[in-house]
Write a protein that holds these residues in place. Structure first.
Motif, mmCIF file in Angstrom:
data_model
loop_
_atom_site.group_PDB
_atom_site.id
_atom_site.type_symbol
_atom_site.label_atom_id
_atom_site.label_comp_id
_atom_site.label_asym_id
_atom_site.label_seq_id
_atom_site.Cartn_x
_atom_site.Cartn_y
_atom_site.Cartn_z
ATOM 1 N N ASP A 63 0.840 -1.197 0.000
ATOM 2 C CA ASP A 63 0.000 0.000 0.000
ATOM 3 C C ASP A 63 0.874 1.245 0.000
ATOM 4 O O ASP A 63 1.988 1.232 0.496
ATOM 5 C CB ASP A 63 -0.877 0.055 1.262
ATOM 6 N N ARG A 76 -2.335 4.985 8.872
ATOM 7 C CA ARG A 76 -2.084 5.699 7.629
ATOM 8 C C ARG A 76 -1.273 6.971 7.820
ATOM 9 O O ARG A 76 -1.528 7.724 8.744
ATOM 10 C CB ARG A 76 -3.444 6.155 7.116
ATOM 11 N N GLU A 126 -8.069 0.794 14.757
ATOM 12 C CA GLU A 126 -9.151 0.466 13.836
ATOM 13 C C GLU A 126 -10.462 0.493 14.609
ATOM 14 O O GLU A 126 -10.481 0.139 15.784
ATOM 15 C CB GLU A 126 -8.903 -0.947 13.294
ATOM 16 N N GLN A 176 1.138 1.913 5.553
ATOM 17 C CA GLN A 176 0.675 0.915 6.512
ATOM 18 C C GLN A 176 1.425 -0.397 6.307
ATOM 19 O O GLN A 176 1.373 -1.284 7.148
ATOM 20 C CB GLN A 176 -0.836 0.699 6.378
ATOM 21 N N THR A 212 -8.856 6.069 4.705
ATOM 22 C CA THR A 212 -9.115 4.751 4.153
ATOM 23 C C THR A 212 -10.236 4.797 3.112
ATOM 24 O O THR A 212 -11.163 5.581 3.222
ATOM 25 C CB THR A 212 -9.450 3.730 5.261
#
Ligand code: UDP
Ligand code: MG
Length: 315
Positions: A98, A205, A133, A102, A210
């Motif tokens: 990514d 991040r 999260e 992350q 996201t």
């Protein structure tokens, strides 16, 4: 010389790309000190971004010819972007990661070592925590992994990220799977090969946000189940058998009761409830079949997995 392709899917990532490029080029030059014949290519997949992602990647390309890109005609999703990356990669090894940091670039030497010196076909990462999260998301994610591993023969690892390095042979195996409904985590499990797992703590991040809403993830989970298990279809069958059995016993009971006691069966409301229940189960099972049929329908059309609008090789 040995070439390592770094595949980076990007969807509206104008804030993250500069950080990422900085970090990955540093990691790359560090690695070139250890492995002297190692070369890199950085393959950015612009998944139909609406912001300046493509312009930023193009400007990187002007300065650094190791940068390549494929830009999609619209947003096809991360799965399509990974496929495009793997099928365009030229490397002897390829790593997918990514752009939001992350997937820490600092782990790359360890991953590369596993496939070049330790004899693995692939090295993948999994995060052992889901810190940062939303709680509900973690909860459902855990349930999902439990469920799908019970239902499917493909081994799908909880917390596995798409940060994975693989050999050319494994890349070719993935590219040979041309299914339209792609669920990469399942594909990795399905093709096999020996994989080294490297664990790390969740990282948040670096910039941007996201792209996954709860419902998008929910749909993705269903996609995974339907793509890698046919157990829901058997559930429909078993439901049918069970309900028939219950109905048969009910009929026997009513006949015997009528013959012995002789009183006509009463109970309109119970009858309606049973009819509604049975109709509900029937529709539910039809729905399951419909889901599979819909996927089959899409597969038979054999549409391309992505459409490129522009690539770094265009002139
Ligand atoms: N991504 C993509 N297409 C999409 C959604 C996401 O290429 O439709 C990319 C995104 O740019 C990022 C990676 O996939 O590099 C992971 O996305 P994100 O960080 O939003 O997912 P999360 O890490 O929250 O699971
Ligand atoms: Mg992310």
């Amino acid at each position: 010389m040995s070439l390592l392709s770094v595949i980076v899917p990007c969807f509206n990532e104008q804030e993250s790309i500069p950080f990422f490029y900085q970090a990955i080029t540093e990691t790359a030059s560090g690695m070139q000190k250890t492995w002297e014949d190692l070369e890199f290519e950085f393959l950015f997949i612009d998944d139909g971004s609406k912001d300046n992602t493509l312009a930023i990647v193009e400007s990187l390309r002007e300065k650094d010819t190791r940068v390549r890109f494929v830009s999609f005609s619209r947003n096809f999703g991360k799965e399509a972007a990974l496929y495009a990356g793997l099928s365009n990669a030229k490397g002897d090894h390829a790593v997918t990661m990514d752009v939001d940091m992350q997937d820490p670039p600092a782990l790359l030497p360890e991953l590369y070592k596993a496939v070049t010196e330790e004899g693995y076909d692939s090295a993948a990462t999994r995060r052992v925590t889901r810190k940062g999260e939303p709680v509900i998301r973690s909860f459902f994610a855990r349930r999902f992994y439990r469920l799908i591993n019970r239902m499917s023969s493909a081994d799908i690892v909880d917390g596995a990220r798409d940060y994975r390095i693989m050999t050319r042979r494994m890349v070719d195996a993935i590219v040979s799977m041309k299914e339209y409904n792609r669920f990469t985590k399942g594909i990795y499990g399905w093709i096999g090969f020996n994989t080294k797992w490297i664990e790390f703590e969740n990282v948040e991040r670096v910039a941007g946000e996201t792209k996954w809403s709860f419902w998008k993830l929910f749909g993705y989970a269903l996609e995974g189940i339907i793509g890698f298990s046919t157990i829901p279809l058997s559930i429909a069958t078993w439901f049918g058998i069970l309900m028939s059995l219950v109905a048969f016993l009910g009929i026997l009971f009513i006949i015997v009761k009528k013959l012995i006691i002789g009183d006509p069966t009463s109970g309109w409301s119970s009858m309606v409830c049973i009819m509604l229940l049975v109709a509900g189960i029937q529709l539910f099972c039809l729905g399951i079949i419909g889901q599979y049929l819909a996927k089959t329908y899409l597969e038979t059309k054999q549409r391309p997995i992505y459409i490129a609008r522009k690539t770094s090789e265009d002139q």
